[in-house]
Design an enzyme around this catalytic site. Structure first.
Site, PDB file in Angstrom:
ATOM      1  N   TYR A  55      78.917  39.187 -16.937  1.00 48.50           N
ATOM      2  CA  TYR A  55      80.120  38.814 -16.209  1.00 48.50           C
ATOM      3  C   TYR A  55      81.381  39.237 -16.982  1.00 48.50           C
ATOM      4  O   TYR A  55      81.692  38.688 -18.049  1.00 48.50           O
ATOM      5  CB  TYR A  55      80.158  37.312 -15.953  1.00 48.50           C
ATOM      6  CG  TYR A  55      78.970  36.769 -15.210  1.00 48.50           C
ATOM      7  CD1 TYR A  55      78.173  37.585 -14.411  1.00 48.50           C
ATOM      8  CD2 TYR A  55      78.617  35.429 -15.296  1.00 48.50           C
ATOM      9  CE1 TYR A  55      77.077  37.093 -13.726  1.00 48.50           C
ATOM     10  CE2 TYR A  55      77.528  34.915 -14.609  1.00 48.50           C
ATOM     11  CZ  TYR A  55      76.757  35.761 -13.838  1.00 48.50           C
ATOM     12  OH  TYR A  55      75.671  35.244 -13.166  1.00 48.50           O
ATOM     13  N   SER A 200      74.991  31.325  -5.548  1.00 47.54           N
ATOM     14  CA  SER A 200      75.609  31.648  -4.251  1.00 47.54           C
ATOM     15  C   SER A 200      75.209  30.628  -3.178  1.00 47.54           C
ATOM     16  O   SER A 200      74.802  30.989  -2.073  1.00 47.54           O
ATOM     17  CB  SER A 200      75.232  33.064  -3.803  1.00 47.54           C
ATOM     18  OG  SER A 200      75.742  34.027  -4.695  1.00 47.54           O
ATOM     19  N   PRO A 201      75.347  29.329  -3.484  1.00 46.26           N
ATOM     20  CA  PRO A 201      74.879  28.304  -2.538  1.00 46.26           C
ATOM     21  C   PRO A 201      75.720  28.191  -1.272  1.00 46.26           C
ATOM     22  O   PRO A 201      75.261  27.611  -0.285  1.00 46.26           O
ATOM     23  CB  PRO A 201      74.945  27.010  -3.361  1.00 46.26           C
ATOM     24  CG  PRO A 201      76.025  27.272  -4.357  1.00 46.26           C
ATOM     25  CD  PRO A 201      75.891  28.725  -4.710  1.00 46.26           C
ATOM     26  N   ARG A 204      78.404  33.256  -0.892  1.00 42.64           N
ATOM     27  CA  ARG A 204      79.534  34.108  -1.301  1.00 42.64           C
ATOM     28  C   ARG A 204      80.750  33.912  -0.399  1.00 42.64           C
ATOM     29  O   ARG A 204      81.480  34.841  -0.086  1.00 42.64           O
ATOM     30  CB  ARG A 204      79.106  35.579  -1.345  1.00 42.64           C
ATOM     31  CG  ARG A 204      77.876  35.822  -2.230  1.00 42.64           C
ATOM     32  CD  ARG A 204      77.502  37.282  -2.281  1.00 42.64           C
ATOM     33  NE  ARG A 204      76.206  37.480  -2.931  1.00 42.64           N
ATOM     34  CZ  ARG A 204      75.997  37.595  -4.237  1.00 42.64           C
ATOM     35  NH1 ARG A 204      77.032  37.537  -5.049  1.00 42.64           N
ATOM     36  NH2 ARG A 204      74.792  37.786  -4.738  1.00 42.64           N
ATOM     37  N   GLY A 205      80.935  32.672   0.032  1.00 48.97           N
ATOM     38  CA  GLY A 205      82.081  32.312   0.845  1.00 48.97           C
ATOM     39  C   GLY A 205      81.808  32.194   2.327  1.00 48.97           C
ATOM     40  O   GLY A 205      82.547  31.507   3.046  1.00 48.97           O
TER      41      GLY A 205
END
Length: 328
Positions: A55, A200-201, A204-205
Site C-alpha cells: 500500500y 472490501s466489505p 469498494r463503495g
C-alpha cells in the site's frame, strides 16, 4: 465495541483497513487526514489495524507506524508480505529469502519489534505454499511475527498451509456482492479455527449507495480496471441498490451498515475491515457492530444479492490469474 477472536487476539468486531489512506483510489490523503482517521478509529475502540507493504509501496506502513506506534499496546497490528513495490512496479514474490527481508523492512516502517498477524498477500504460484509458509513460521520462531495469515487463497491451499503452521486468519474479498467465500473457504476456516477477515466489505463503495457515476472516479483509481465498475456493468448493478436501500430503511440503518451487519451475521469467525478516508464514514461503519438483523431481513438480503444477480467479474483477467480463490 464488541469483540471477536482472531487466533490468540481478542479484537474489535470491525477492524480498519488502512489501504485507502495511501493507495488504490486516486491521490492519497494528507498525512494529517490519515492521522486523524487512524486516531479516531483507536478512540472509537478499533483494535485491529490492517496494512501491507504494497500500500503506497511502503507509505501506508510508515503512516501507521508513525501515528500508532506510541499506542502499540492498545491494538493488534496486521500487515502483509509477498506483494510489494519494486522499482515502481507491483511484484509478487513468495520466495523465503524475500519474505524474510521484507519483514525486516516492514518492522522498521511500522516502528515495532513484532507484527501480530503477518499475511502472505498473494500466493506466488511459482513457489510451493509450504515453502512460503515455512519461511513465515521461521519468522514466528524468531519472534518477529506472532501469527500467520493468508490472503486470496482457496480452501485447498489453506489446508496445505495449515498443515505446515497454524493459519490464524484468511483474508479475502467478501460482501453482499462478492459471495465467493461461501463456496468453500468460509467453511474451511470455521473447521480449522481460522478467522475470516473480509476486505472490501462494502464492495469498494458500491454498497454504500453513494457512488452513482463511475465517470467521476479518479483516473488512477483501481476500480477503473475492474469489470464490475465498467460503465455498462455498473449501470446494471446499480439497479440492485433500490432494493438494498429499501431493506436498509426497514432495518433502521444505512446501506453501508446493513452490508457490514450482514457480514457479522455470517459467522462469529467473520471480521470485516472496511476502509475509509472520512471520520464520519468511519463512525457510520463502526456503528454497524450494534445492528441486529432479524431473520426476515437476512433472507431478503440473501435473495436480492445472489451471485447470479451481479453483472461482471470482480477482477480482470490479469488480477484473477494472481489469486487462488474459488469462483462462481
Amino acid at each position: 465495541m464488541k469483540n471477536r477472536q482472531l487466533g490468540p487476539f481478542s479484537v474489535s468486531a470491525i477492524g480498519l483497513g488502512c489501504m485507502n489512506l495511501s493507495h488504490a483510489y486516486g491521490a492519497p490523503v494528507t498525512a494529517e487526514q490519515g492521522e486523524s482517521v487512524l486516531l479516531r478509529a483507536l478512540d472509537r475502540g478499533v483494535t485491529l489495524f490492517d496494512t501491507a507493504a504494497l500500500y503506497g509501496f511502503g507509505a501506508n506502513e510508515e503512516l501507521v507506524g508513525k501515528v500508532l506506534s506510541k499506542h502499540r499496546r492498545k491494538f493488534t497490528l496486521a500487515s502483509k508480505c509477498g506483494m510489494t513495490g519494486v522499482d515502481g512496479k507491483r511484484v509478487i514474490d513468495g520466495r523465503p529469502a524475500t519474505l524474510k527481508r521484507t519483514c525486516d523492512e516492514a518492522l522498521q516502517r511500522l516502528r515495532t519489534d513484532v507484527i501480530d498477524l503477518y499475511y502472505l498477500h498473494r500466493w506466488d504460484k511459482s513457489v510451493p505454499i509450504e515453502d512460503s509458509v515455512g519461511a513465515l513460521s521461521d519468522l514466528v520462531r524468531q519472534g518477529k511475527i506472532q501469527t500467520i495469515g493468508l490472503s486470496e487463497v482457496s480452501a485447498s491451499t489453506l489446508r496445505k498451509a495449515h498443515a505446515v503452521h497454524p493459519i490464524t486468519a484468511l483474508q479475502t474479498e467478501y460482501s453482499l456482492w462478492t459471495r465467493n467465500p461461501e463456496i468453500a473457504v468460509l467453511q474451511a476456516c470455521k473447521e480449522l479455527g481460522t478467522a475470516f477477515v473480509a476486505f472490501s466489505p462494502v464492495a469498494r463503495g458500491y454498497l454504500t449507495g453513494t457512488l452513482r457515476d463511475v465517470a467521476t472516479l479518479d483516473p488512477k483509481d483501481i476500480r477503473r480496471g475492474m469489470p464490475r465498475f465498467s460503465p455498462e456493468s455498473y449501470a446494471a448493478n446499480l439497479r440492485l441498490l433500490d432494493g438494498l436501500g429499501a431493506i436498509a430503511r426497514d432495518a433502521g440503518c444505512s446501506m453501508a451498515q446493513v452490508a457490514l451487519a450482514w457480514l457479522l451475521h455470517q459467522g462469529e469467525h467473520v471480521i470485516p475491515i472496511p476502509g475509509t478516508t472520512s471520520r464520519s464514514h468511519l463512525d457510520e461503519d463502526l456503528e454497524a457492530a450494534d445492528v441486529v438483523l432479524p431473520a426476515e431481513i437476512l433472507a431478503r438480503l440473501d435473495a436480492l444479492m445472489q451471485p447470479r444477480a451481479i453483472t461482471a467479474a470482480r477482477y480482470n483477467a490479469q488480477s484473477q490469474s494472481e489469486v487462488d480463490t474459488e469462483e462462481f
